[in-house]
Structure formats: C-alpha cells, structure tokens
Scaffold this active site. Structure first.
Site, short mmCIF file in Angstrom:
data_model
loop_
_atom_site.label_atom_id
_atom_site.label_comp_id
_atom_site.label_asym_id
_atom_site.label_seq_id
_atom_site.Cartn_x
_atom_site.Cartn_y
_atom_site.Cartn_z
N ARG A 109 -11.88 -17.94 30.57
CA ARG A 109 -12.10 -18.84 31.68
C ARG A 109 -12.68 -18.00 32.83
O ARG A 109 -12.26 -16.85 33.03
CB ARG A 109 -10.79 -19.51 32.16
CG ARG A 109 -10.32 -20.65 31.26
CD ARG A 109 -11.18 -21.89 31.43
NE ARG A 109 -10.77 -22.98 30.57
CZ ARG A 109 -11.22 -23.20 29.34
NH1 ARG A 109 -12.09 -22.38 28.81
NH2 ARG A 109 -10.79 -24.23 28.65
N GLU A 151 -18.01 -23.60 37.65
CA GLU A 151 -19.01 -24.25 36.82
C GLU A 151 -19.34 -25.63 37.38
O GLU A 151 -18.44 -26.31 37.88
CB GLU A 151 -18.48 -24.39 35.39
CG GLU A 151 -18.26 -23.04 34.75
CD GLU A 151 -17.52 -23.14 33.43
OE1 GLU A 151 -17.05 -22.09 32.97
OE2 GLU A 151 -17.42 -24.25 32.88
N HIS A 197 -21.12 -22.45 29.29
CA HIS A 197 -19.84 -22.88 28.71
C HIS A 197 -20.05 -23.73 27.46
O HIS A 197 -19.67 -24.90 27.41
CB HIS A 197 -19.01 -23.65 29.75
CG HIS A 197 -17.53 -23.66 29.39
ND1 HIS A 197 -16.54 -23.82 30.32
CD2 HIS A 197 -16.89 -23.54 28.20
CE1 HIS A 197 -15.36 -23.78 29.72
NE2 HIS A 197 -15.55 -23.62 28.43
#
Lengths: 337, 336
Positions: free
Chosen positions: A254, A283, A301
C-alpha cells in the site's frame, strides 16, 4: 408496443426484486469487467449512482441490506456500518483490509470475506516485473526506441543495466505474496532475506526484526505487507538511506507504507537508485517529480489485474454471497480478525 | 589476477607476448584491452599510428603471421578478411551469437571459433522474462499511462494476462533457453521446446517442428542461434499456429523472425503481443510498432550489465590463454 415495453420493464423489476440485495458504495474493478454477470445473480444497490449524499442514501434505501460489496479501497467506516443495521457480510475483493473498520465489524459480528490468496501470484509476478524493469531499464529503453532515438543516435551508449543474480533481496512481509516473490527471485539467483511481524520458524531465509537492519544489508527491498497502524510510513527516511545509493525499492503493498515525500526526495537526489511502484499514498495521484525520472517504473495499482484472476474473483464473490444468502458456510471467510 | 595468470606473466617479457589481432568496426568500443595487454600483444588497426589507408592493406602488411583474432561485437568477418590472414587459427568472439562470422570459410580452413559461452546466459534469460512479464502484464504500457496523467481521468488501465498456467514454447534450449525455462517454472508456466536435436536429459516435451510447438503454446521465446536453417524460422505459418492471443519474445537475432510478417500480424491483431530485443536491421525498428501497446521494444540491450561484461572478459581471457598454451578451450562452437 407500449404495453409490451411496460410489461418487459415490469418483468425486469420483478426479477431484480426477487434477487438478493447487495449494496455497493463504489464499484470494484471486478464490477467493471464482470458487472453483467454479477447483476444476473444479485440486485445491486448502486450508491455511487445516486445524487443523494451517502448518509441519506443509506438511511432511505439500505435499512434491510444484509450484504455489502466493497470496492476494495474506499473506506467502510464505523459511521457507514452503523447506518446499516441489518448488515451481515462484507465481501472485499482485496487482500488488504486497511479500508474497513474491523473493530466495528467485530462488535457487530459481521462476516468479512477477502480475496485471500487469489491475488498472490499475480502480485508477485508484477513485483518481479517491476524489479527487472528498474534493474534493466526495460520501460526506459522502450521509450527510447519509440521516440526514434536508437536509429538517430547511433553513438549513444545506453546506460548499463544490472544483473539480478547474486543480489540481496529483502522482502518486507513474508505472507502469501512475499513467499511467491521469494520463490520467483530464487530462480533468478537472488538471495532472500525478510522482515515480518514475527519470525517464521519453518522459513529458511534470514530474518531481521528491524526493517532498517534489513535495508542496510539489501540491494533491493520489496514491500509486500499490509497497511496497519504499525506499518504506516514504516519505510521512512532512515530506512531509505540505509538502502544506499544503489538501492532499489519495489512497492506492491500500500502506498502509505512508504513515506512517499521522503522517497521522492531520495530518488530525485540520487540517495537511492530506483523504484518500481504499483501503489501510492494518494491514488490516483502520482507525484509529478516521479514522472520526470527514468529510474522509476509506475503502475496504476493494477497488480491484481489479470483476466484470469478477475474471473476467479467474480466466482469467489458470487460463491460467497450465494453461500451467505442460502445460510451455508462461507467459502473464504476471514477468521479471527 | 589468478595464479596461472601471474605465472604466465613471469615467464614472458613484452616482446614474447603472443599476438592477438583486434577486429572491430569503429562503432564498437573495446573496453578491456588493459587486462589483455598483460598477457598478449594487441594489434588494433583502428589505433595504429600512422592511420592505415584501409584495414585490408594493414592486414596484408602486418597480420600475415597472426594466429589469433579477437572479434569485438558483431563486426563482420568475411571470407575476404580471412583470406588476408593465412596463419589464422582461432577467432575469439565477444558475443553469444556468431552469425556475423563466415563459418563456412572457417570450417574449410579449420579455424576454431569461440563465443561468449555462458557469460551472458543469465542476463539474457532475465531479460526474456522481463519482456514476457511486460507484454502479458502491460508494465511499460501502464507506465506510460501513469506518466501521462491519465490515471485520474480514466481510472484503471486495461487488464493483462496471468503468467501462471501459460504454455511456453522455447525455441532453442541451449544455455540461454535452459535459464529461461528455470525461471518460467517458478512462475507456474509449463515448458515445451524445439531444438536441432531432442535432448534426452531434458524432461520437457520436445517438438521437432516449430509449427507444432507453436500450436501447443501460448508463448514462444526465441533463444536460438541464427544460421541458414534458422533464418526466418518464425514465419507466417508459425505465427498463425500460435494464434491471436499468442505472444512472441525474441532475444536471439532479429532475422530468426520474418519481421515483415510479424509487423502485419501485430498491426492486424492476429497476434497477442511481442517483446523484442533484436531486429532484422538494427537500429531500424519498424515504425508501425511504435503505436502498439501490446509490444515492448528494446535496443539490443539484454547483455549489457557490468556483471556480464566481467564474465565475458574471463571467457575471452580464458579462451586466448587456453589457445596459446594448447589447453582445452572454454567455449568452442561446433561448426556444422
């Protein structure tokens, strides 16, 4: 003609109403790719499509909702959970749980289903792909060729890459993903070391309880762990500097596990040699300094995004919801959270 | 320096050092002369003073007694060049491929040819894997996407394909091919191969015909040498057999693939993707490939790491020393 249309719509409504209800706040990627298939089995309450603020939407629509399909990222806070008095199950198509208020779920005895180890191979594949890309400048070279520079600059010596064999690789978080990364990198001749919450006695790799000690010994750090209060900004300036100027960092965990501002600083100033990143602190925003760098590979991602895995995920979501609604044992419940 | 190196140094003085002719196109730099100069007298026409009128005139005047030639990079060695070296006994190459050497003439003259041996195999295998992961999981394409600022606007990037479970056909199971296979197994791929001959020690399924291999594969990884037999072996039939989802990775030589057909297949969507480190007419790359997102292009870089160059130096030094002391060579290529 009008009657026929009206009837068809009524039929559709009837069908929808007879399907079990599942609340979705924000659509997960599997929804984007398999939404039609999922909609045949369940009636989705699509909160994101409503003009109402979420609080109101939930109060009006979701009092009887028993099931929630998470996007895998958007927070499921205690406030949201409290607005869903009938909630019995949350299915999250992620390996990570940092977006869910686990304490509230525990209190309410809500079942949680995750993607479990479904993603581990895909994430490991991408972690290795990012590492080799940074080491051997694959994406940089691809840009170089696409811009016509190979033909137009015959005297230019493209910078050398780096060999994988013999490198010391530190894996941060030796769960299912970390072990899959280790297995792959061993085939490339890398030496594996690791840091985890606890030493795993059955694992032969050297263990370091302090991630800074691990960083000091490694050429590469691969972040594969979950985001918790303990791991937030665990990769800080001290750890990054301990890696040294030839150090490369790969993050498929993460974004907030790394102090992104410090990492960007280190990359820009050449305190570390490169980075491969599938996740970021905010993000979908990518720090603009990284876009200028040739020693960084950026991935939006998508570590889990292979067709095969998304199809398997769809089956997992369907299977678990169906088990829940027919009061059968769940396929992949989270135990002891 | 190793013990044998020190000993051989002590037993010679400068004038007695064996002569090695350096053969190279001017675009290829020769970076490890210092190490070789402690053992050999190096004669490099490009560094000669006064500058020769032509390489050929230099060779006819200075190189008639030369027995060893070091060929730097893919500098061509033609039968014409060889005819100016009547005493030549060995050509020491610095690459894995030796398709730039007139092997027919070498065989006729009984000239030994050595290549880079295993010096590059791991790096090339790593590179082949990198290209494969990149094509299947769209690493470079999504890096472009991430850099372009499109992520916030368009959300997630198109989905890729999983490596595990893919059937990979290796074309040429030599040193490089074996290293590729070893890595692929760790990703859960299944391996089959084609080679000049079936290797009884290898348990992977063997196909004598590359078309049959392609029919039974999701991916082809081309790792073999370029010879008259292998030129354009990856042709229209093979690509058709591989299928619309098929992926080709080439870390061998550009001419192993019919490049014109490959471009057509890719442009028309008849092939799933390609990762290419080599091309038929380097540094020219077909421009049609520049706009394709399912293709990864690389300027013949697979071997360029400091570690592989260090390994190469050892192989070159080892081969030259073995030649001059009548010991077994490290990486002699069998000329068929």
């Amino acid at each position: 003609m009008e009657n026929h249309n009206h009837e068809a719509k009524a039929n559709q409504n009837y069908l929808c109403n007879s399907l079990p209800e599942v609340l979705v706040l924000e659509p997960p990627p599997v929804f984007k790719f398999h939404g039609d298939q999922l909609s045949k089995r369940f009636h989705f309450l699509k909160a994101w499509e409503s003009p109402l603020p979420l609080h109101q939407y939930l109060t009006i629509h979701s009092q009887s909702v028993q099931a929630l399909l998470s996007s895998g990222r958007n927070p499921i806070t205690s406030e949201i959970i409290q607005l869903l008095p009938s909630l019995g199950i949350i299915v999250t198509p992620s390996a990570g749980l940092n977006h869910i208020d686990l304490q509230e779920c525990r209190r309410r005895q809500i079942s949680i289903v995750t993607a479990g180890t479904l993603y581990s191979e895909d994430v490991a594949d991408l972690a290795v792909g990012l590492l080799i890309d940074v080491f051997k400048k694959i994406s940089t070279a691809d840009r170089y060729v696409r811009h016509g520079l190979w033909a137009s600059q015959p005297d230019y010596q493209f910078p050398l890459g780096s060999k994988l064999g013999g490198k010391q690789v530190g894996i941060v978080g030796l769960g299912s993903i970390g072990l899959n990364v280790a297995k792959r990198l061993e085939a490339f001749g890398c030496n594996i070391l690791y840091n985890s919450r606890q030493k795993r006695p059955s694992i032969p790799y050297p263990y370091y309880s302090d991630v800074c000690d691990l960083a000091a010994l490694c050429d590469v750090l691969i972040i594969c762990c979950g985001l918790t209060d303990e791991t937030r900004h665990m990769i800080n300036k001290e750890v990054l500097l301990a890696m040294g100027k030839e150090g490369v960092i790969i993050n498929v965990g993460r974004g907030p596990i790394i102090d992104e501002k410090e990492m960007v600083g280190c990359l820009v100033q050449g305190e570390i040699a490169g980075a491969g990143l599938d996740v970021f602190e905010n993000e979908p925003c990518v720090p603009k300094e990284l876009v200028q760098l040739d020693n960084v590979v950026l991935s939006p991602h998508k570590a889990v995004h292979s067709e095969e895995t998304l199809m398997a995920l769809c089956d997992l979501v369907v299977g678990n919801f169906e088990a829940f609604f027919s009061k059968k044992p769940l396929l992949t419940p989270l135990v002891d959270y | 320096m190793s013990e044998s190196e020190t000993q051989s140094n002590q037993s010679r003085n400068q004038q007695d050092l064996p002569v090695v002719l350096i053969h190279r196109l001017s675009i290829f730099n020769f970076s490890f002369s210092t190490r070789l100069q402690t053992h050999f007298t190096l004669v490099d026409p490009l560094l000669h003073s006064p500058e020769p009128d032509s390489i050929h005139s230099f060779l006819s005047r200075h190189a008639t007694s030369v027995s060893a030639l070091l060929c730097v990079g893919p500098s061509p060695i033609t039968s014409q060049t060889l005819s100016l070296l009547p005493s030549l006994q060995i050509v020491v190459g610095t690459s894995a491929g030796i398709d730039h050497v007139d092997l027919i003439e070498c065989r006729r003259r009984g000239i030994i040819v050595t290549n880079a041996g295993h010096a590059f195999s791991e790096d090339v295998a790593d590179y082949a894997l990198a290209l494969l992961i990149d094509v299947l999981r769209r690493v470079s394409a999504s890096d472009r996407f991430g850099r372009s600022g499109m992520w916030p606007k368009y959300g997630t990037y198109p989905v890729g394909s999983k490596l595990g479970g893919k059937r990979v056909g290796i074309v040429g199971l030599g040193s490089i091919g074996s290293e590729v296979a070893k890595r692929l197994v760790a990703f859960g791929c299944s391996i089959a191969y084609t080679s000049r001959k079936k290797n009884p020690a290898i348990s992977y399924p063997f196909y004598a015909n590359v078309c049959d291999l392609a029919t039974n594969s999701d991916v082809l990884i081309v790792c073999c040498a370029l010879t008259d037999e292998t030129r354009h072996m990856i042709n229209k039939d093979v690509m058709t057999a591989l299928g619309k989802e098929g992926v080709i990775i080439n870390v061998g030589r550009g001419s192993l693939i019919d490049e014109k057909e490959l471009v057509q297949f890719l442009v028309q969507g008849e092939l799933g993707g390609a990762g290419l480190d080599v091309f038929e007419k380097e540094p020219d790359v077909p421009k049609e490939l520049f706009t394709l997102d399912n293709v990864v292009l690389s300027p013949h870089l697979a071997v360029l790491t400091p570690e592989s160059f260090a390994a190469l130096q050892e192989v070159i030094l080892g081969n030259l020393m073995a030649f001059f002391t009548n010991k077994p060579l490290l990486s002699q290529v069998q000329l068929e």
